[in-house]
Design an enzyme around this catalytic site. Structure first.
Site, PDB file in Angstrom:
ATOM      1  N   ASP A  97      -3.143   2.422  12.001  1.00 29.63           N
ATOM      2  CA  ASP A  97      -3.672   3.687  12.492  1.00 29.63           C
ATOM      3  C   ASP A  97      -4.893   4.189  11.729  1.00 29.63           C
ATOM      4  O   ASP A  97      -5.944   4.414  12.305  1.00 29.63           O
ATOM      5  CB  ASP A  97      -2.570   4.757  12.507  1.00 29.63           C
ATOM      6  CG  ASP A  97      -1.835   4.895  11.167  1.00 29.63           C
ATOM      7  OD1 ASP A  97      -2.208   4.223  10.189  1.00 29.63           O
ATOM      8  OD2 ASP A  97      -0.869   5.681  11.099  1.00 29.63           O
ATOM      9  N   ASP A 100      -7.597   5.218   5.151  1.00 26.13           N
ATOM     10  CA  ASP A 100      -7.916   6.422   4.394  1.00 26.13           C
ATOM     11  C   ASP A 100      -8.476   5.984   3.050  1.00 26.13           C
ATOM     12  O   ASP A 100      -9.670   5.751   2.913  1.00 26.13           O
ATOM     13  CB  ASP A 100      -6.651   7.286   4.274  1.00 26.13           C
ATOM     14  CG  ASP A 100      -6.896   8.587   3.541  1.00 26.13           C
ATOM     15  OD1 ASP A 100      -8.051   8.872   3.203  1.00 26.13           O
ATOM     16  OD2 ASP A 100      -5.914   9.325   3.295  1.00 26.13           O
ATOM     17  N   GLY A 102      -7.343   3.192   1.510  1.00 24.12           N
ATOM     18  CA  GLY A 102      -7.342   1.739   1.538  1.00 24.12           C
ATOM     19  C   GLY A 102      -6.149   1.055   0.887  1.00 24.12           C
ATOM     20  O   GLY A 102      -6.013  -0.159   0.977  1.00 24.12           O
ATOM     21  N   THR A 104      -2.931   1.140   1.604  1.00 27.65           N
ATOM     22  CA  THR A 104      -1.959   0.564   2.534  1.00 27.65           C
ATOM     23  C   THR A 104      -2.451  -0.785   3.057  1.00 27.65           C
ATOM     24  O   THR A 104      -1.724  -1.781   3.007  1.00 27.65           O
ATOM     25  CB  THR A 104      -1.705   1.533   3.704  1.00 27.65           C
ATOM     26  OG1 THR A 104      -1.304   2.790   3.157  1.00 27.65           O
ATOM     27  CG2 THR A 104      -0.637   1.008   4.631  1.00 27.65           C
ATOM     28  N   LEU A 105      -3.689  -0.819   3.529  1.00 25.69           N
ATOM     29  CA  LEU A 105      -4.219  -2.071   4.060  1.00 25.69           C
ATOM     30  C   LEU A 105      -4.293  -3.135   2.967  1.00 25.69           C
ATOM     31  O   LEU A 105      -3.973  -4.307   3.202  1.00 25.69           O
ATOM     32  CB  LEU A 105      -5.600  -1.849   4.686  1.00 25.69           C
ATOM     33  CG  LEU A 105      -6.197  -3.097   5.341  1.00 25.69           C
ATOM     34  CD1 LEU A 105      -5.307  -3.592   6.483  1.00 25.69           C
ATOM     35  CD2 LEU A 105      -7.615  -2.825   5.849  1.00 25.69           C
ATOM     36  N   LYS A 128     -11.264   7.250   7.778  1.00 23.79           N
ATOM     37  CA  LYS A 128     -11.477   8.575   7.210  1.00 23.79           C
ATOM     38  C   LYS A 128     -12.578   8.530   6.172  1.00 23.79           C
ATOM     39  O   LYS A 128     -12.649   7.585   5.386  1.00 23.79           O
ATOM     40  CB  LYS A 128     -10.175   9.033   6.550  1.00 23.79           C
ATOM     41  CG  LYS A 128      -9.833  10.463   6.813  1.00 23.79           C
ATOM     42  CD  LYS A 128      -8.660  10.898   5.989  1.00 23.79           C
ATOM     43  CE  LYS A 128      -7.497  11.265   6.880  1.00 23.79           C
ATOM     44  NZ  LYS A 128      -6.500  12.068   6.163  1.00 23.79           N
ATOM     45  N   ASP A 156       1.805  11.335  12.888  1.00 27.16           N
ATOM     46  CA  ASP A 156       2.741  12.446  12.735  1.00 27.16           C
ATOM     47  C   ASP A 156       2.329  13.441  11.656  1.00 27.16           C
ATOM     48  O   ASP A 156       1.538  13.126  10.772  1.00 27.16           O
ATOM     49  CB  ASP A 156       4.120  11.908  12.344  1.00 27.16           C
ATOM     50  CG  ASP A 156       4.149  11.445  10.883  1.00 27.16           C
ATOM     51  OD1 ASP A 156       3.294  10.627  10.517  1.00 27.16           O
ATOM     52  OD2 ASP A 156       5.004  11.927  10.108  1.00 27.16           O
ATOM     53  N   ARG A 162       3.758  13.026  17.431  1.00 25.24           N
ATOM     54  CA  ARG A 162       3.291  11.670  17.748  1.00 25.24           C
ATOM     55  C   ARG A 162       2.935  11.503  19.219  1.00 25.24           C
ATOM     56  O   ARG A 162       2.190  10.602  19.585  1.00 25.24           O
ATOM     57  CB  ARG A 162       4.359  10.634  17.378  1.00 25.24           C
ATOM     58  CG  ARG A 162       4.621  10.497  15.887  1.00 25.24           C
ATOM     59  CD  ARG A 162       5.492   9.277  15.615  1.00 25.24           C
ATOM     60  NE  ARG A 162       6.123   9.322  14.295  1.00 25.24           N
ATOM     61  CZ  ARG A 162       5.550   8.880  13.174  1.00 25.24           C
ATOM     62  NH1 ARG A 162       4.338   8.377  13.207  1.00 25.24           N
ATOM     63  NH2 ARG A 162       6.199   8.952  12.030  1.00 25.24           N
TER      64      ARG A 162
HETATM   65  P1  5GP Z   1      -4.361   4.753   2.728  1.00 24.48           P
HETATM   66  O1  5GP Z   1      -3.397   3.844   2.080  1.00 24.48           O
HETATM   67  O2  5GP Z   1      -5.526   4.065   3.404  1.00 24.48           O
HETATM   68  O3  5GP Z   1      -4.833   5.858   1.817  1.00 24.48           O
HETATM   69  O4  5GP Z   1      -3.551   5.548   3.807  1.00 24.48           O
HETATM   70  C1  5GP Z   1      -3.311   5.033   5.036  1.00 24.48           C
HETATM   71  C2  5GP Z   1      -1.988   5.558   5.600  1.00 24.48           C
HETATM   72  O5  5GP Z   1      -1.732   6.928   5.234  1.00 24.48           O
HETATM   73  C3  5GP Z   1      -2.080   5.538   7.099  1.00 24.48           C
HETATM   74  O6  5GP Z   1      -1.588   4.302   7.596  1.00 24.48           O
HETATM   75  C4  5GP Z   1      -1.217   6.715   7.495  1.00 24.48           C
HETATM   76  O7  5GP Z   1       0.112   6.269   7.587  1.00 24.48           O
HETATM   77  C5  5GP Z   1      -1.317   7.688   6.338  1.00 24.48           C
HETATM   78  N1  5GP Z   1      -2.344   8.729   6.586  1.00 24.48           N
HETATM   79  C6  5GP Z   1      -3.536   8.870   5.954  1.00 24.48           C
HETATM   80  N2  5GP Z   1      -4.213   9.917   6.438  1.00 24.48           N
HETATM   81  C7  5GP Z   1      -3.443  10.463   7.410  1.00 24.48           C
HETATM   82  C8  5GP Z   1      -3.625  11.583   8.311  1.00 24.48           C
HETATM   83  O8  5GP Z   1      -4.631  12.302   8.322  1.00 24.48           O
HETATM   84  N3  5GP Z   1      -2.610  11.820   9.193  1.00 24.48           N
HETATM   85  C9  5GP Z   1      -1.476  11.070   9.230  1.00 24.48           C
HETATM   86  N4  5GP Z   1      -0.544  11.407  10.125  1.00 24.48           N
HETATM   87  N5  5GP Z   1      -1.269  10.006   8.398  1.00 24.48           N
HETATM   88  C10 5GP Z   1      -2.246   9.709   7.503  1.00 24.48           C
HETATM   89 MG    MG Z   2       0.459   4.023   8.227  1.00 21.31          MG
END
Ligand code: 5GP
Ligand code: MG
Length: 174
Positions: A97, A100, A102, A104-105, A128, A156, A162
């Site tokens: 989805d 943000d 990075g 998680t990826l 983002k 969510d 959702r």
């Molecule tokens: P990262 O690991 O890139 O910082 O975060 C990615 C994960 O954080 C996304 O897969 C999502 O699950 C959650 N996330 C980050 N920003 C948002 C947001 O604005 N809204 C929601 N619902 N989830 C977010």
């Molecule tokens: Mg996620």
């Protein structure tokens, strides 16, 4: 419920962006049979709309990513569950989805790479504008968003919202 929400992308705009990325994937994977790996739960709407626009053969699997720890200046602990399918020597397309910061990826690619796939590409619905924690870029991103919390189209807030068909930001966090 909707007065506190600002529409960022309508369902039509999302659909258009998905058609574009599907055309690119249809070209790249036309002679292949990749595994599409959706990341639950946030990618649920994206995956379901994307796969109906693909013209190459593929199989579909889902994994779950969970983050622990407060979001601050420190990287979060991310764990990946559900890699219980055969990946070795397969082409993988990870569909998630939001990109943000990075983490998680990064963790998803790390875990999948342990199983020796032939290739991995990542497709992220949203990117983002935030302080990136990791020097990693997704292969494809569809739509850019400001550094705001967003919901809808699978995303969510406390497990709600959702089912909204567009992507929204809160005007003020409830
Ligand atoms: P990262 O690991 O890139 O910082 O975060 C990615 C994960 O954080 C996304 O897969 C999502 O699950 C959650 N996330 C980050 N920003 C948002 C947001 O604005 N809204 C929601 N619902 N989830 C977010
Ligand atoms: Mg996620």
């Amino acid at each position: 419920m909707m007065n506190n929400l600002e529409l960022l992308y309508s369902s039509q705009e999302i659909e258009q962006a998905i058609s574009q990325i599907a055309a690119t994937l249809n070209d790249t994977y036309k002679d292949k049979d990749p595994i599409i790996v959706g990341v639950l739960k946030g990618s649920l709407c994206f995956v379901s709309d994307l796969i109906r626009k693909l013209s190459f053969p593929f199989t579909l699997e889902f994994i779950r990513a969970k983050s622990y720890g407060l979001r601050g200046d420190k990287p979060q602990e991310v764990t990946i569950e559900g890699i219980d399918f055969d990946i070795s020597h397969k082409d993988i397309i990870v569909v998630d989805d939001i990109f943000d910061r990075g983490e998680t990826l990064h963790k998803i690619l790390d875990e999948l790479n342990k199983h020796h796939p032939a290739s991995i590409k990542s497709v992220l619905l949203l990117r983002k504008k935030s302080k990136k924690m990791i020097s990693l870029e997704p292969d494809y991103t569809l739509l850019d968003i400001e550094d705001k919390f967003v919901i809808g189209y699978g995303l969510d807030y406390k497990e709600h919202y959702r089912g909204l068909d567009g992507i929204y930001a809160f005007k003020s966090i409830p």
